[in-house]
Design an enzyme around this catalytic site. Structure first.
Site, PDB file in Angstrom:
ATOM      1  N   ASP A   1       0.858  -1.168   0.000  1.00  0.00           N
ATOM      2  CA  ASP A   1       0.000   0.000   0.000  1.00  0.00           C
ATOM      3  C   ASP A   1       0.904   1.230   0.000  1.00  0.00           C
ATOM      4  OD1 ASP A   1      -2.492   1.515   0.373  1.00  0.00           O
ATOM      5  OD2 ASP A   1      -1.653   1.961   2.340  1.00  0.00           O
TER       6      ASP A   1
ATOM      7  N   THR B   1       0.364   4.669   0.675  1.00  0.00           N
ATOM      8  CA  THR B   1       0.296   5.591   1.806  1.00  0.00           C
ATOM      9  C   THR B   1       0.614   4.861   3.101  1.00  0.00           C
ATOM     10  OG1 THR B   1      -1.418   6.822   0.652  1.00  0.00           O
ATOM     11  CG2 THR B   1      -1.147   7.271   2.985  1.00  0.00           C
TER      12      THR B   1
ATOM     13  N   ASP C   1      -1.336   0.086   6.446  1.00  0.00           N
ATOM     14  CA  ASP C   1      -1.531   0.692   7.755  1.00  0.00           C
ATOM     15  C   ASP C   1      -2.938   1.237   7.954  1.00  0.00           C
ATOM     16  OD1 ASP C   1      -1.489   2.886   6.074  1.00  0.00           O
ATOM     17  OD2 ASP C   1      -0.385   4.147   7.487  1.00  0.00           O
TER      18      ASP C   1
END
Length: 797
Positions: A315, A317, A553
């Site tokens: 991912d 970000t 996250d």
């Protein structure tokens, strides 16, 4: 509408609940519930208890077998023949100590990364431990928060909860006051508060959570492979041992104590008792090493699993970029007043009590419009792609505004998209501010929204991301960037980190799993990936035989993290991501992943090496016993002889080899790779040893002949076993060469020191038979070299 319940399976959508003031419980009410035991006493995610560790290491099948034989030997034979029992005690103690150290490391890291829910008591919000929640507590929740206990919604502000991990329902459920909330679900948008109605083991997910979150050794190819091997070993060992007992005690009719000693000497080496120990020790030391780098391994197989991964989905970000962003520009559209637009952005920022990273950047850049009153808000959702709010402005006018992805809010032919595309190509993130003509509760609120401005954001790249991606490329692990952001923007960020390839809009991926998998294998960067599409992409890759790791996250990563072979969460990430991940990087350092891969490779590669040593011994022990039974002769060894050989050719070397660095890429088929060498190696060792023994029986006659025969057979078996060690220890480094040399020197020391000769009952008689034993061993060594190469070609891993 109905929802699941822990006991009945269903509960009413609006269960009865005692009224609770918005101030929450008082201190006296909390104390009263604690006294009644109405607390959330589910054990925290952690390692197994000290009692469980001792039980698991002491009460094993093979310890029981060895323990009984040891007690027998303590009664009927000298202490030298009972040495194997003391070795088992030492091994068990080492196993307990290392796992206890790993437990302490895990417990301390789990404490650091422990989630602390926010509870409202006496009108004030405070963070407490999950185990401190009591019945009727009022818990505040926001995006990314995991629901810790069952309850009923009391306050809701655009609250949306994902219950897919419990019900399989993919769509988030909108919650309103009076609706139930279930433990194990998580918030994807909005915020609110709920009152705890079931705590501890009564909560819906408590039993699952307690079982699933323990520090376990399940779902591991290494562990299951060893269990398979031990199962077959047991089947071979039992009938062979019975035959040996009958042969030595009945057929030969020799001295009872000597017969018992030689029978035990034949049974003990069949047990690969140290193999399980060394596997546990290797895993435990891996946990300790990673713990020093602030990496919490929530399930042991994750160390092994990440070493087997061939595809890692990242991912963007929070993984490749740091969590924070900065507003670097504002492009006003269609003649809107910039001052007014800034006021709108300031008001939007203040309308969300739990802003995401993008909105926090907006809040930092634009002050609050104090005379604007938020009348309704729509929290950001990854599935939607935008957030919004309705305001009553200072002059009495009302307006509704949306802030989100330009390609979601605008028509495909809107000229603002061209400017967005140019900014995305520079690696910048762009949000569109648009005025809506519909109410926020309208499912099509984004339709016909009028664009007002483009907000340009710059993301901060993690300084260690490029090196980590380069490491994966060198190791043959394919990296796939999957992000909810614009594909062009994600591609520009990936390019800065050295990842090439044309970015792909995930909305245009084939719907069928096979077609999606082929597109994923060709591409590297994927944008506009919804949470459900991330999950589908992981599943498509797994269907093509890939072992997939997923890092993330945010709450939008939870479903994919749960389905991936290995889930890796950032320590600062949402509570839900940390709960479902097998590995948590507490320092949020993406650069820690290579260390985890290296530990996994060390464990797998080294255990494969030492398993070969242990199983060669098991094979030659079983075959020697069978040959003794067929030839109706005394078993050639006492327990002390095989204890000496096992210590020098297996025990000590295996310990060092199991903990050594090893960068070989993990390969599948553990059992096949081990047995293709162990079976021919054990067969050659048994044949050579028994041949020497038969020759010695014809060479030596008279009193003491059995001792001389045993010594010659021991010499051959030691030399053949040493050659197995020579092969297994390759490729050589200085310390491996020194290790092999030290083991040879240890045996030589026993042969030349008189009291050691007497202690181990080893004395080479004459020169003919000892040199003949060496010659047989040399022929066996040549056969081992040939068979080792043949087995590698005939049964490739």
């Amino acid at each position: 509408m109905t929802h699941l319940d822990a006991d009945t399976g269903l509960v009413p959508a609006h269960p009865a609940v005692s009224p609770t003031p918005t101030t929450g419980l008082t201190a006296a009410e909390v104390a009263e519930r604690v006294a009644r035991g109405q607390v959330n006493d589910v054990p925290a995610r952690s390692s197994r208890s000290t009692v469980d560790i001792v039980r698991a290491n002491v009460f094993t099948r093979f310890n029981a077998i060895i323990g009984v034989l040891w007690l027998v030997m303590l009664v009927v034979a000298p202490i030298q023949d009972s040495l194997f029992g003391f070795v088992i005690l030492a091994n068990t103690g080492i196993g307990i100590l290392q796992e206890w150290r790993a437990k302490k490391t895990l417990d301390s890291l789990a404490l650091i990364g422990e989630v602390r829910p926010t509870v409202r008591r006496d009108g004030a919000a405070a963070e407490i431990g999950t185990s401190e929640i009591v019945l009727d507590d009022l818990l505040e929740i926001g995006p990314g928060d995991k629901i810790a206990v069952d309850g009923v919604c009391v306050e809701a502000d655009g609250l949306e909860i994902d219950e897919s991990l419990l019900t399989g329902e993919a769509d988030p459920v909108v919650k309103r006051p009076g609706d139930p909330v279930l433990s194990g679900s998580f918030v994807v948008a909005g915020g609110g508060a709920f009152q705890a109605t079931k705590v501890g083991r009564e909560a819906y997910a408590a039993q699952l959570a307690e079982e699933a979150s323990r520090f376990t050794l399940v779902h591991s190819e290494l562990r299951s492979g060893i269990s398979t091997i031990l199962k077959y070993v047991t089947w071979m060992m039992v009938p062979t041992a019975i035959g040996l007992v009958v042969s030595q005690l009945v057929v030969e009719g020799d001295d009872l104590k000597d017969s018992v000693a030689r029978t035990v000497g034949g049974i003990v080496p069949m047990v690969p008792e140290g193999l399980v120990l060394l596997t546990s020790v290797a895993f435990a030391i891996g946990v300790i090493r990673l713990g020093r780098q602030r990496c919490l391994v929530q399930e042991l197989p994750a160390i092994e699993g990440l070493a087997r991964v061939d595809t890692v989905c990242l991912d963007k970000t929070g993984t490749l970029t740091e969590g924070g962003m900065d507003v670097t520009g504002l492009r006003v559209l269609d003649g809107h007043d910039e001052t007014y637009v800034r006021r709108v952005l300031g008001a939007l920022g203040e309308s969300d009590p739990r802003p995401n990273a993008s909105l926090r950047a907006v809040i930092d850049a634009y002050p609050d419009a104090e005379d604007w009153r938020c009348t309704e808000s729509l929290p950001f959702s990854s599935a939607r792609g935008y957030s919004g709010a309705a305001f009553g402005e200072g002059d009495g006018e009302t307006s509704t505004w949306l802030l989100g992805a330009p390609d979601v809010l605008l028509d495909e032919d809107d000229p603002a998209l061209a400017e967005t595309e140019l900014l995305n190509r520079q690696g910048l993130r762009v949000l569109l501010l648009a005025r809506a003509v519909r109410d926020l509760d309208d499912p099509e609120v984004a339709r016909d929204a009028a664009p007002a401005a483009l907000v340009v954001l710059e993301q901060r790249l993690r300084p260690d991301a490029a090196d980590t991606l380069r490491y994966f490329a060198e190791q043959g692990v394919a990296a796939k960037v999957v992000s909810g952001d614009n594909a062009v923007s994600v591609g520009a960020v990936a390019a800065k980190l050295g990842l090439g390839g044309d970015p792909v809009d995930a909305r245009r991926l084939p719907a069928d799993r096979e077609g999606m998998a082929r597109a994923l294998e060709r591409g590297t960067v994927f944008g506009r990936v919804t949470p459900q599409r991330k999950r589908d992409m992981v599943g498509a890759l797994q269907a093509r035989g890939h072992t997939v790791a997923m890092t993330g996250d945010g709450v939008n990563d939870v479903l994919a993290l749960k389905d991936a072979d290995i889930g890796v969460a950032m320590g600062s990430g949402a509570e839900a991501t940390r709960a479902v991940a097998q590995i948590v990087l507490l320092d949020n350092s993406f650069a820690t992943l290579p260390s985890v891969v290296a530990e996994g490779r060390r464990v797998i590669g080294n255990i494969t090496r030492v398993a070969t040593l242990f199983l060669v011994k098991t094979v030659y022990s079983v075959l020697l016993a069978l040959l003794v039974v067929c030839w109706q002769v005394e078993y050639p060894f006492l327990p002390r002889h095989l204890t000496l050989l096992s210590t020098l050719t297996i025990g000590v070397p295996a310990f060092f080899l199991a903990l050594a660095p090893n960068r070989e890429r993990a390969r599948p088929h553990f059992v096949r790779r081990v047995m293709r060498y162990a079976v021919p190696g054990g067969a050659v060792a048994a044949a050579a040893t028994f041949a020497t023994y038969l020759l010695a029986r014809h060479h030596y006659v008279g009193p003491g002949a059995l001792d001389a025969e045993t010594s010659a057979a021991t010499l051959t078996l030691f030399l053949v076993s040493m050659w197995v060690l020579v092969i297994v220890a390759r490729p050589y480094t200085w310390w491996r060469a020194a290790l092999v040399a030290a083991m040879g020197a240890g045996f030589l020391l026993v042969l030349v020191v008189p009291w050691l000769q007497e202690f181990f009952a080893l004395r080479l008689v004459g020169t003919v038979m000892p040199w003949l034993a060496v010659g047989v061993a040399a022929v066996a060594a040549a056969a081992l070299e040939f068979l080792w190469k043949w087995a590698g070609r005939r049964f490739p891993a």
